[in-house]
Write a protein that holds these residues in place. Sequence first.
Motif, mmCIF file in Angstrom:
data_model
loop_
_atom_site.group_PDB
_atom_site.id
_atom_site.type_symbol
_atom_site.label_atom_id
_atom_site.label_comp_id
_atom_site.label_asym_id
_atom_site.label_seq_id
_atom_site.Cartn_x
_atom_site.Cartn_y
_atom_site.Cartn_z
ATOM 1 N N UNK A 1 0.793 -1.218 0.000
ATOM 2 C CA UNK A 1 0.000 0.000 0.000
ATOM 3 C C UNK A 1 0.825 1.266 0.000
ATOM 4 N N UNK A 2 2.136 1.147 0.164
ATOM 5 C CA UNK A 2 2.977 2.343 0.173
ATOM 6 C C UNK A 2 4.427 1.990 0.446
ATOM 7 N N UNK A 3 5.307 2.963 0.177
ATOM 8 C CA UNK A 3 6.748 2.787 0.333
ATOM 9 C C UNK A 3 7.319 3.928 1.161
ATOM 10 N N UNK A 4 8.177 3.579 2.120
ATOM 11 C CA UNK A 4 8.982 4.562 2.831
ATOM 12 C C UNK A 4 10.432 4.198 2.546
ATOM 13 N N UNK A 5 11.148 5.102 1.923
ATOM 14 C CA UNK A 5 12.478 4.822 1.382
ATOM 15 C C UNK A 5 13.488 5.732 2.054
ATOM 16 N N UNK B 1 4.526 7.216 -1.802
ATOM 17 C CA UNK B 1 5.852 6.963 -1.246
ATOM 18 C C UNK B 1 6.351 8.188 -0.500
ATOM 19 N N UNK B 2 7.170 7.929 0.505
ATOM 20 C CA UNK B 2 7.936 8.963 1.196
ATOM 21 C C UNK B 2 9.413 8.630 1.028
ATOM 22 N N UNK B 3 10.205 9.594 0.644
ATOM 23 C CA UNK B 3 11.640 9.411 0.447
ATOM 24 C C UNK B 3 12.361 10.350 1.401
ATOM 25 N N UNK B 4 13.174 9.797 2.291
ATOM 26 C CA UNK B 4 13.906 10.581 3.289
ATOM 27 C C UNK B 4 15.408 10.387 3.088
ATOM 28 N N UNK B 5 16.148 11.470 3.274
ATOM 29 C CA UNK B 5 17.608 11.398 3.219
ATOM 30 C C UNK B 5 18.178 12.369 4.238
ATOM 31 N N UNK B 6 19.326 12.015 4.807
ATOM 32 C CA UNK B 6 20.041 12.931 5.679
ATOM 33 C C UNK B 6 20.909 13.865 4.852
ATOM 34 N N UNK B 7 20.930 15.132 5.211
ATOM 35 C CA UNK B 7 21.737 16.049 4.407
ATOM 36 C C UNK B 7 23.232 15.880 4.641
ATOM 37 N N UNK B 8 23.617 15.048 5.646
ATOM 38 C CA UNK B 8 25.027 14.754 5.887
ATOM 39 C C UNK B 8 25.380 13.319 5.482
ATOM 40 N N UNK B 9 24.557 12.715 4.630
ATOM 41 C CA UNK B 9 24.809 11.338 4.190
ATOM 42 C C UNK B 9 25.997 11.316 3.234
ATOM 43 N N UNK B 10 27.056 10.601 3.618
ATOM 44 C CA UNK B 10 28.242 10.480 2.773
ATOM 45 C C UNK B 10 28.362 9.090 2.148
ATOM 46 N N UNK B 11 27.315 8.276 2.284
ATOM 47 C CA UNK B 11 27.304 6.948 1.684
ATOM 48 C C UNK B 11 26.489 6.963 0.391
ATOM 49 N N UNK B 12 25.250 7.429 0.462
ATOM 50 C CA UNK B 12 24.399 7.627 -0.715
ATOM 51 C C UNK B 12 24.018 9.099 -0.732
ATOM 52 N N UNK C 1 9.283 8.558 -9.055
ATOM 53 C CA UNK C 1 8.035 7.942 -8.611
ATOM 54 C C UNK C 1 6.871 8.891 -8.866
ATOM 55 N N UNK C 2 5.751 8.394 -9.385
ATOM 56 C CA UNK C 2 4.622 9.278 -9.689
ATOM 57 C C UNK C 2 3.988 9.949 -8.476
ATOM 58 N N UNK C 3 4.063 9.322 -7.307
ATOM 59 C CA UNK C 3 3.377 9.863 -6.127
ATOM 60 C C UNK C 3 4.302 9.779 -4.919
ATOM 61 N N UNK C 4 5.329 10.633 -4.924
ATOM 62 C CA UNK C 4 6.323 10.588 -3.848
ATOM 63 C C UNK C 4 6.480 11.956 -3.212
ATOM 64 N N UNK C 5 6.722 11.940 -1.913
ATOM 65 C CA UNK C 5 7.103 13.135 -1.174
ATOM 66 C C UNK C 5 8.546 12.975 -0.728
ATOM 67 N N UNK D 1 1.960 8.469 8.839
ATOM 68 C CA UNK D 1 1.223 9.395 7.976
ATOM 69 C C UNK D 1 0.874 8.742 6.643
ATOM 70 N N UNK D 2 1.785 7.978 6.107
ATOM 71 C CA UNK D 2 1.498 7.300 4.845
ATOM 72 C C UNK D 2 0.382 6.283 5.030
ATOM 73 N N UNK D 3 0.443 5.520 6.120
ATOM 74 C CA UNK D 3 -0.600 4.531 6.385
ATOM 75 C C UNK D 3 -1.962 5.186 6.570
ATOM 76 N N UNK D 4 -1.968 6.400 7.110
ATOM 77 C CA UNK D 4 -3.225 7.111 7.347
ATOM 78 C C UNK D 4 -3.656 7.937 6.150
ATOM 79 N N UNK D 5 -2.830 7.968 5.096
ATOM 80 C CA UNK D 5 -3.185 8.731 3.902
ATOM 81 C C UNK D 5 -3.034 10.214 4.049
#
Length: 319
Positions: free
Chosen positions: A153-157, A245-256, A268-272, A297-301
């Motif tokens: 039903x959704x992705x958290x990345x 989908x929700x896509x989160x990243x750290x602004x100090x990520x030195x790996x990706x 992704x067509x429907x990503x935040x 929040x994603x689970x609750x829409x």
Amino acid sequence: MTAPPRPATGEATGTLLAAGEWRLRTDDGATLALSVLDPLPGSPRATPGAEPPTVVLVHGWAAGRRVWGVVADRLIRSGHRVVSYDQRGHGASDTGDDGAPGITVDRLAADLAQVVTATATPGAILAGHSGGGFAALRLASGTDHTPARQRLGGLVLLATAAHDQDTPDSEVRMMGSAHFSRALRRPRLGRTLLRQTVGADADTPLRETNRQLFAATDPAVRAACFRSSRGMDLRAALERVTLPARVLAGDADRVIAPALGRVLAQSLPDAEWDQLPGAGHMLPLERPLPVVRAVTELAAGRRSAPAAGGGPRAGRAPS
């Protein structure tokens, strides 16, 4: 109570694995260790007669399901059914007959599909960190593993990407090096060697947990994992994925690089997209509460609010 090894029969029988510790046999003979946690009694969404939403947590390479400790605890308190597992070759899971050379992104996605089929209620949320995100993206964007994909039903990345993960030979050799492994087993030195994987505000207990997980992973498995993403480019396939989908990243990520997370969200067509100030690569350890918020929040829409402390505003990723 720990159940004996058993195949993922949920799709065939309609019976999902109950709460407990399980050992799940994959179709190629590997055994995956997994945990199923029911919502805590009295949690907000644990209402009688209602199916609690399932969240499947997929850890990154050289980690394990232990990395999700705080996230899992908060999710069961908020009424979710939580599934976590050790990816093949990690933690209490083995690599099957093919050993470490059998580790590929496609194989890890197939493992995830069997976990989802055996455990997840319809509308399940997949939360994938780093290499676990690769497996989640490959499952969601593929044309195979249809029974598992239909449960999603959704992705958290988290701190992950859809492309540009061509680990150089020198780093792959280091991951498999006995010398590097010995150094990782020395707490202070190991924490120093892994300092680039976390943000500057990560405290010593957090860094030590990260070191223990990394050091406990077999060197051949580490090397195989980091080799497996070479040539991966899921961007075109992700254009067909309509899951929110929700896509989160750290602004100090030195790996990706965080910029790759932004590209992922754009694919992704429907990503935040949300960038977390001060966070490094290990978001399940460093920023568990924003991860929990993204899942709930994603689970609750619901749409997300801006990240606390600045950074790009959460919302639909810009084109």
